[in-house]
Scaffold this active site. Structure first.
Site, PDB file in Angstrom:
ATOM      1  N   GLU A 178      89.381  -6.567 -13.899  1.00 60.53           N
ATOM      2  CA  GLU A 178      90.212  -6.059 -12.810  1.00 60.53           C
ATOM      3  C   GLU A 178      89.898  -4.576 -12.601  1.00 60.53           C
ATOM      4  O   GLU A 178      88.843  -4.226 -12.105  1.00 60.53           O
ATOM      5  CB  GLU A 178      91.687  -6.387 -13.050  1.00 60.53           C
TER       6      GLU A 178
HETATM    7  C1  HEC Z   1      91.336  -7.551  -9.191  1.00 59.93           C
HETATM    8  C2  HEC Z   1      92.556  -8.032  -8.587  1.00 59.93           C
HETATM    9  C3  HEC Z   1      93.872  -7.502  -9.110  1.00 59.93           C
HETATM   10  C4  HEC Z   1      94.273  -6.196  -9.250  1.00 59.93           C
HETATM   11  C5  HEC Z   1      93.481  -4.943  -8.963  1.00 59.93           C
HETATM   12  C6  HEC Z   1      95.654  -6.250  -9.678  1.00 59.93           C
HETATM   13  N1  HEC Z   1      96.063  -7.551  -9.801  1.00 59.93           N
HETATM   14 FE1  HEC Z   1      97.939  -8.171 -10.198  1.00 59.93          FE
HETATM   15  N2  HEC Z   1      97.258 -10.047 -10.433  1.00 59.93           N
HETATM   16  C7  HEC Z   1      95.977 -10.469 -10.176  1.00 59.93           C
HETATM   17  C8  HEC Z   1      95.805 -11.829 -10.657  1.00 59.93           C
HETATM   18  C9  HEC Z   1      94.547 -12.651 -10.545  1.00 59.93           C
HETATM   19  C10 HEC Z   1      97.048 -12.195 -11.229  1.00 59.93           C
HETATM   20  C11 HEC Z   1      97.372 -13.519 -11.929  1.00 59.93           C
HETATM   21  C12 HEC Z   1      96.712 -13.476 -13.291  1.00 59.93           C
HETATM   22  C13 HEC Z   1      97.255 -14.485 -14.263  1.00 59.93           C
HETATM   23  O1  HEC Z   1      98.320 -15.039 -14.033  1.00 59.93           O
HETATM   24  O2  HEC Z   1      96.614 -14.726 -15.296  1.00 59.93           O
HETATM   25  C14 HEC Z   1      97.949 -11.065 -11.047  1.00 59.93           C
HETATM   26  C15 HEC Z   1      99.291 -11.054 -11.400  1.00 59.93           C
HETATM   27  C16 HEC Z   1     100.164 -10.034 -11.051  1.00 59.93           C
HETATM   28  C17 HEC Z   1     101.605 -10.118 -11.125  1.00 59.93           C
HETATM   29  C18 HEC Z   1     102.420 -11.325 -11.564  1.00 59.93           C
HETATM   30  C19 HEC Z   1     103.113 -11.983 -10.411  1.00 59.93           C
HETATM   31  C20 HEC Z   1     103.701 -13.322 -10.770  1.00 59.93           C
HETATM   32  O3  HEC Z   1     104.219 -14.013  -9.874  1.00 59.93           O
HETATM   33  O4  HEC Z   1     103.642 -13.725 -11.942  1.00 59.93           O
HETATM   34  C21 HEC Z   1     102.097  -8.893 -10.714  1.00 59.93           C
HETATM   35  C22 HEC Z   1     103.552  -8.484 -10.613  1.00 59.93           C
HETATM   36  C23 HEC Z   1     100.949  -8.057 -10.422  1.00 59.93           C
HETATM   37  N3  HEC Z   1      99.804  -8.799 -10.622  1.00 59.93           N
HETATM   38  C24 HEC Z   1     101.013  -6.721 -10.079  1.00 59.93           C
HETATM   39  C25 HEC Z   1      99.899  -5.886 -10.099  1.00 59.93           C
HETATM   40  C26 HEC Z   1      99.939  -4.435 -10.153  1.00 59.93           C
HETATM   41  C27 HEC Z   1     101.207  -3.598 -10.188  1.00 59.93           C
HETATM   42  C28 HEC Z   1      98.651  -3.981 -10.145  1.00 59.93           C
HETATM   43  C29 HEC Z   1      98.150  -2.557 -10.256  1.00 59.93           C
HETATM   44  C30 HEC Z   1      98.516  -1.848 -11.472  1.00 59.93           C
HETATM   45  C31 HEC Z   1      97.806  -5.163 -10.058  1.00 59.93           C
HETATM   46  N4  HEC Z   1      98.589  -6.286 -10.078  1.00 59.93           N
HETATM   47  C32 HEC Z   1      96.418  -5.129  -9.938  1.00 59.93           C
HETATM   48  C33 HEC Z   1      95.002  -9.727  -9.548  1.00 59.93           C
HETATM   49  C34 HEC Z   1      95.009  -8.336  -9.490  1.00 59.93           C
END
Ligand code: HEC
Ligand code: HEC
Length: 347
Positions: free
Chosen positions: A147
């Site tokens: 990420e």
């Molecule tokens: C490269 C893409 C990417 C970036 C950049 C990213 N995310 Fe995510 N995010 C994801 C993915 C893919 C998942 C699900 C992963 C898993 O469940 O294993 C996720 C899951 C989440 C969830 C969980 C939501 C749920 O319904 O369970 C949250 C809240 C979230 N991210 C917030 C953030 C925040 C705040 C940041 C920055 C600090 C961020 N993400 C950066 C791809 C990204």
């Protein structure tokens, strides 16, 4: 929440008792008692709160302002290429509409980016629930190699401390902290911002007692959603996000989703055989806007996802009419989101 689950389960039992499991063609003529349905829906779902409260991280304007800046800041990724908003774009309902998302080096992850809207209400975070809340979650992606790929917390904090404006904003947001720029405070600021990302829709007006807030066909769709049994899992204010369930209670999910690889869900985390293919039941708020669907984004069409749910989770072959009804109801969960929210803030 436990009461809620128990009441949903007892409704399920009642439903399966009266409904021998077959789809019935008379459902179109069935008289829907709106008052009863409203009372039932109020028990099952509840209106969205104004914000998602966390007593250990009170929401303040200073924290939310800082959290939003961090949320949009590409400097939190190794090569300054992506921010939280790249994968969870607030202009497109908190998702990137891709099956899986490319990270800082352009390499794809294995799971679909869920929406950040209303996520703070879920009982755990991630598809497998490996973070307990949005504060804990926010620390993950910055250091995740596929990420944002920052090598360690220290490097993140150095980048932030190099900008005197950030240092001042951390001081304002955390006046009680001796050292305001810490990784924990960064997580708290982003978490506080996410706790404000709540999106009420006309369904909340309906739950508030205004039975005219939904059109006849939307009420019919809600009735089908309840009657079919989707509510044994998709309940609470987020219409999900309150339990884990096996994806594929009645069969192998990849047979229907054509998933390229079998993700074992919580099993990957716990190594407990009972957790095989267990995933968090996702919330369905804004669902018509947050495709493609499922943990791997394997299904792009919402009607198709609904049909698959019927088969895999309830062992029902939903008719096209039932799928259309349910999809119409799901449309009532779409909110109008203030476009100002999605504007990149200036430091
Ligand atoms: C490269 C893409 C990417 C970036 C950049 C990213 N995310 Fe995510 N995010 C994801 C993915 C893919 C998942 C699900 C992963 C898993 O469940 O294993 C996720 C899951 C989440 C969830 C969980 C939501 C749920 O319904 O369970 C949250 C809240 C979230 N991210 C917030 C953030 C925040 C705040 C940041 C920055 C600090 C961020 N993400 C950066 C791809 C990204
Ligand atoms: C036994 C529990 C259960 C029942 C019943 C159930 N679901 Fe689900 N639902 C889940 C789980 C678990 C997932 C996540 C699957 C995955 O991607 O790993 C899910 C995912 C979904 C998704 C995709 C969400 C997203 O963000 O990608 C939709 C849409 C959905 N369900 C709608 C329904 C509808 C409509 C019904 C009734 C026909 C229903 N579900 C019944 C457990 C359930």
């Amino acid at each position: 929440m436990r009461n809620l689950i128990i009441s949903a389960m007892s409704i399920m039992l009642l439903l399966s008792a009266c409904n021998s499991g077959k789809n019935n063609d008379q459902s179109a003529q069935e008289q829907i008692n709106k008052k009863e349905l409203l009372a039932q829906a109020q028990g099952l779902f509840q209106q969205l709160p104004a914000v998602a409260v966390n007593e250990t991280n009170p929401i303040t304007d200073a924290k939310v302002k800082l959290g939003k800046l961090l949320y949009f800041d590409k400097r939190l990724s190794k090569n300054n290429t992506i921010s939280c908003n790249s994968c969870h774009n607030l202009a497109t309902y908190g998702v990137d509409n891709k099956p899986v998302s490319p990270g800082d080096k352009g390499e794809n992850g294995k799971r679909n980016s869920p929406t950040v809207f209303n996520a703070a209400l879920h009982f755990t975070q991630f598809w497998d629930g490996r973070a307990k809340d949005v504060e804990e979650q926010a620390g993950g992606p910055i250091l995740n190699p596929v990420e944002m790929a920052m090598p360690e917390e220290k490097v993140v904090l150095k980048r932030i401390s190099d900008d005197s404006k950030y240092v001042a904003l951390f001081k304002q947001a955390f006046p009680e902290s001796k050292i305001p720029v810490t990784y924990v405070n960064l997580q708290k600021a982003i978490g506080a911002f996410e706790r404000t990302l709540i999106t009420p829709s006309k369904f909340d007006k309906f739950l508030n007692g205004d039975s005219t807030a939904l059109a006849e066909n939307e009420i019919k769709g809600l009735h089908t959603f309840v009657k079919t049994g989707c509510i044994s899992c998709h309940i609470g204010p987020a219409v999900g996000g309150s339990m884990y369930q096996k994806f594929g209670l009645f069969g192998d999910y990849s047979a229907l989703t054509k998933s390229p690889l079998m993700d074992e869900g919580r099993f990957g985390l716990t190594k407990n055989a009972a957790d095989k293919y267990m995933f968090k039941v996702p919330g369905l708020r804004n669902i018509e806007k947050t495709g493609p669907y499922f943990h791997d984004g394997s299904v792009s069409n919402l009607s198709e996802a609904v049909k698959i749910m019927g088969k895999l989770e309830l062992n029902k072959d939903l008719s096209d009419a039932e799928v259309a009804d349910i999809t119409t109801f799901l449309g009532t969960l779409t909110a109008d989101i203030d476009p100002k929210l999605a504007e990149e803030p200036k430091l």
